[in-house]
Design an enzyme around this catalytic site. Structure first.
Site, PDB file in Angstrom:
ATOM      1  CD  GLU A  50      -3.335  -0.765   1.938  1.00  0.00           C
ATOM      2  OE1 GLU A  50      -2.586   0.370   3.115  1.00  0.00           O
ATOM      3  OE2 GLU A  50      -4.028  -1.371   2.504  1.00  0.00           O
ATOM      4  CD  GLU A  61      -4.358   7.621   8.024  1.00  0.00           C
ATOM      5  OE1 GLU A  61      -3.957   6.522   8.310  1.00  0.00           O
ATOM      6  OE2 GLU A  61      -5.071   7.434   6.430  1.00  0.00           O
TER       7      GLU A  61
END
Length: 282
Positions: A50, A61
């Protein structure tokens, strides 16, 4: 190509093990280092990769990946630069599936159709767009489908049966199961809680399930590898980059060493197999 993802998961199934999926931030700490890390990950045991594209407001995040995005942006990384990194990686590796992960704003700015075409031309196999719910994804899904790029969606602990049906519709390649509520790099994934959810997502989708969020150590990665089709680790790797920078150490070497320890844990979780390389081309 979606077929690259499908082939890799079929290979993992034949080998009787879960896949290791490292997440790294494109351009962290600079384009050249990011490319060296990308190129080294398959040899360190990555089955799929990824590649995050940096965004100024990465709301899913936690602090480690937020800081990685900030470093990449400060070094001048753009979505065009991310695609160039993907293209440079693919020029030397035909086998390892590459998944872009990021946010819709940058895709809209580029243009959805243009992004899909450019991603495919750069050798990208799949895309995860964290902030694009299925209800808003028709145009993106159609563009990616036309370009033979998988749209990979997220399922979460709060996804009930009705929601799962919506999430998995139009998903291809695999489903990304977010193992903890909240942002990346904060809580720890619990394999006992994850296992029944992975089964639910598999049944609903008919696809492999990769589990991410809350996996930072080899021990935790191994535990998840026993119940999932793949294990995604991101924050632990970007932390290695940050610490190497702070200590004026080799960033690429630190990140790849950490990746190898995690890959070994995932590979040996079910079979006791060491990281002897089994993939013929990546």
């Amino acid at each position: 190509m979606r077929s690259r993802i499908e082939s890799r998961f079929a290979e993992l199934k034949r080998e009787g093990r879960a896949g290791f999926v490292p997440y790294v931030m494109a351009g962290d700490p600079d384009a050249a280092t990011a490319l060296a890390i990308l190129q080294g990950l398959p040899g360190a045991g990555a089955d799929l990769i990824e590649l995050g594209f940096p965004f100024s407001d990465p709301m899913a995040e936690g602090p480690p990946i937020q800081r990685a995005a900030q470093r990449a942006l400060a070094a001048g990384m753009t979505l065009t630069g991310v695609l160039r990194l993907a293209q440079a990686f693919r020029a030397g590796d035909e086998g390892t599936p590459l998944i872009l992960m990021g946010y819709m704003n940058l895709i809209l700015h580029r243009g959805i159709a243009a992004f899909a075409r450019d991603a495919a031309a750069s050798g990208v196999d799949g895309v995860i767009v964290v902030d694009c719910p299925p209800e808003e994804a028709a145009e993106l899904a159609a563009a990616l489908d036309a370009a033979d790029v998988s749209l990979i969606r997220l399922a979460t602990p709060t996804s009930d049966a009705a929601r799962l049906k919506v999430v998995v519709k139009g998903t291809s390649g695999f489903v990304y199961y977010v193992s903890v509520a909240g942002v990346t790099g904060v809580k720890e994934a619990d394999a006992a809680a994850v296992a029944p959810m992975v089964e639910r997502v598999r049944r609903a989708s008919g696809l492999p399930v990769a589990v991410g969020f809350g996996i930072r150590t080899p021990e935790r990665a191994a535990a998840i590898a026993r119940v999932a089709d793949a294990v995604v680790v991101g924050s632990a790797l970007v932390d290695e980059a940050a610490e190497a920078l702070e200590m004026n150490e080799d960033v690429t070497g630190r990140v790849l060493l950490k990746a190898e320890s995690l890959a070994n844990a995932v590979r040996s979780a079910r079979t006791g197999q060491t990281m002897a390389k089994t993939h013929g081309d990546g």
